[in-house]
Design an enzyme around this catalytic site. Structure first.
Site, PDB file in Angstrom:
ATOM      1  N   GLN A 131      -4.191 -73.642 -37.144  1.00  0.00           N
ATOM      2  CA  GLN A 131      -3.684 -74.118 -36.018  1.00  0.00           C
ATOM      3  C   GLN A 131      -4.286 -73.989 -34.872  1.00  0.00           C
ATOM      4  OE1 GLN A 131       0.347 -72.601 -35.122  1.00  0.00           O
ATOM      5  NE2 GLN A 131       1.056 -74.543 -34.434  1.00  0.00           N
ATOM      6  N   SER A 134      -3.054 -72.732 -29.117  1.00  0.00           N
ATOM      7  CA  SER A 134      -3.221 -71.597 -27.857  1.00  0.00           C
ATOM      8  C   SER A 134      -4.453 -71.725 -27.450  1.00  0.00           C
ATOM      9  CB  SER A 134      -2.916 -70.324 -28.431  1.00  0.00           C
ATOM     10  OG  SER A 134      -1.416 -70.423 -28.721  1.00  0.00           O
ATOM     11  N   SER A 166      -4.823 -67.899 -36.156  1.00  0.00           N
ATOM     12  CA  SER A 166      -4.572 -67.470 -37.143  1.00  0.00           C
ATOM     13  C   SER A 166      -5.366 -67.930 -38.367  1.00  0.00           C
ATOM     14  CB  SER A 166      -3.193 -67.188 -37.779  1.00  0.00           C
ATOM     15  OG  SER A 166      -2.041 -66.757 -36.483  1.00  0.00           O
ATOM     16  N   GLU A 254       8.409 -75.262 -38.000  1.00  0.00           N
ATOM     17  CA  GLU A 254       7.601 -73.982 -38.348  1.00  0.00           C
ATOM     18  C   GLU A 254       8.631 -72.875 -38.657  1.00  0.00           C
ATOM     19  OE1 GLU A 254       4.948 -71.047 -35.217  1.00  0.00           O
ATOM     20  OE2 GLU A 254       5.934 -72.388 -34.200  1.00  0.00           O
ATOM     21  N   GLU A 387       9.334 -65.301 -23.442  1.00  0.00           N
ATOM     22  CA  GLU A 387       9.584 -65.985 -22.160  1.00  0.00           C
ATOM     23  C   GLU A 387       9.905 -67.501 -22.583  1.00  0.00           C
ATOM     24  OE1 GLU A 387       8.191 -62.110 -21.721  1.00  0.00           O
ATOM     25  OE2 GLU A 387       7.534 -63.586 -22.953  1.00  0.00           O
TER      26      GLU A 387
END
Length: 407
Positions: A131, A134, A166, A254, A387
């Site tokens: 994926q 990020s 990952s 997910e 957060e």
């Protein structure tokens, strides 16, 4: 939500349990308990072959529609499979990102050609996926990505960097969110691209993958650098420039039924900590006993909430992105697991401060509770930080004002 199993569901549970008992034997039996978060380096190739064995016997793509090669099982039957799989201590899968995230996304948003090209290989575990969300300056803020892609004839040319990717070092493909419209910002002008990481067993041109070494000894996260990397022009899912909707749709998948298998694994981990407390006598400490009891009750509540949330999503009364169920579940299990790691270290006492010498000079081996403690520190960060989840609940569910930038 009625959790009473029908005769059909009970028969399915017995079928799953019997198949796993028969097949997790011999060479496959040696894989029991291997893999999973913080331990993905364990017997990866062997677990890959086990996953192919599962696929050959119809135990992958359980929830996919039959017309796309899946089994079309009910929500509860999918839950049953994942619970029995975890109870059998079967090895962790290697195909989560492909089977449970990209596969359903392609079914929902992909073209017939993309579905025909990729879905059979995902179901058969012939191609593994990573994926590409990020980035160093974005983290969980997906709309802040800076990786760029431009069309050059019949191909997209990609430049940029992804991080905390990952299993990229063992993956064949990566789904990448990239900015494809010059001058666009935030969620506008993004595209969802399917990018090869390997071609004919070798790194794809323009792709560099650097594993990130962890305190736990593994390297399941990676930095991925794209420098003129290329993919075909038709390997964009959805319309170019409108990848935000596709990316959000993927996040909706997910936290699906496979996460319920987590709670069975968590139960096993908790039982291990309790057993250690009984063995070393720390169970006699009222504070330790109280904390362990609280963890047990909370885990039961987390499982019940997860089942209810999945039932609501299935019934169309909630959505993983907009209704908040997925965010609440992520917050609950991540914080619970982190506390379990802390309690595990308190139960271990001084012994938990010591590591075992490894066969390689300078290296060390961790016991299961040390690894649990260290890796669970990341639970509240990866997969969407606490957060971010709190902001989703505040802004999208409760309708509170957006947090001021720079505050």
């Amino acid at each position: 939500m009625d959790l009473t199993e029908s005769a059909e569901d009970a028969a399915f549970r017995a079928e799953v349990r019997a198949w796993l008992e028969d097949n997790l034997a011999g060479e496959w039996g040696a894989l029991r308990g291997l893999g999973g978060p913080g331990r993905e380096h364990e017997a990866h190739d062997e677990r890959h072959e086990w996953n192919r064995h599962l696929a050959a016997h119809g135990w992958t793509a359980l929830g996919w529609p039959e017309e796309h090669g899946g089994r079309g099982l009910s929500l509860w039957q999918q839950v049953i499979f994942h619970e029995e799989y975890a109870r059998a201590d079967a090895p962790a899968g290697v195909n989560h990102l492909g089977e449970t995230l990209l596969g359903p996304t392609l079914i929902a948003f992909g073209t017939p050609e993309q579905q025909q090209r990729f879905l059979p290989r995902i179901r058969a575990v012939d191609e593994l996926w990573a994926q590409g969300y990020s980035e160093p300056g974005a983290g969980s803020d997906l709309a802040a990505v800076q990786t760029k892609a431009r069309l050059d004839g019949g191909q997209w040319v990609i430049d940029g960097q992804k991080v905390w990717t990952s299993m990229a070092h063992v993956s064949d493909w990566c789904f990448v969110v990239a900015r494809t419209e010059t001058g666009s910002s935030r969620h506008h002008g993004l595209s969802f691209l399917l990018v090869p990481l390997r071609q004919n067993g070798e790194p794809a041109p323009g792709v560099e993958i650097r594993p990130i070494e962890q305190l736990t000894g593994g390297s399941e996260f990676n930095e991925v650098f794209f420098t003129g990397a290329r993919t075909a022009a038709d390997l964009v899912v959805g319309e170019p420039g409108r990848g935000w909707g596709v990316a959000m749709g993927l996040l909706g998948f997910e936290r699906g039924v496979s996460t319920l298998g987590q709670t069975v694994g968590f139960t096993r981990e908790l039982d291990g900590v309790v057993a250690r407390a009984r063995e070393n006598g720390s169970i006699d400490d009222p504070l330790v006993r109280d904390r362990l009891a609280a963890l047990k009750v909370e885990l039961s509540a987390i499982r019940s909430f997860a089942l209810r949330s999945l039932a609501l999503v299935e019934g169309g009364q909630d959505s993983a992105a907009g209704g908040g169920a997925g965010s609440i579940f992520k917050l609950a299990w991540a914080r619970w697991h982190r506390r379990l790691g802390e309690v595990a270290m308190d139960v271990a006492g001084a012994e938990g401060l010591l590591t075992r010498s490894a066969s390689t000079p300078g290296d060390y081996d961790l016991d299961e509770h040390q690894r649990l403690f260290l890796f669970s520190r990341a639970d509240t960060i990866y997969g969407g930080s606490d957060e971010i989840q709190l902001n989703i609940l505040a802004e999208r569910v409760l309708g509170l004002p957006r947090e001021p930038k720079g505050a």
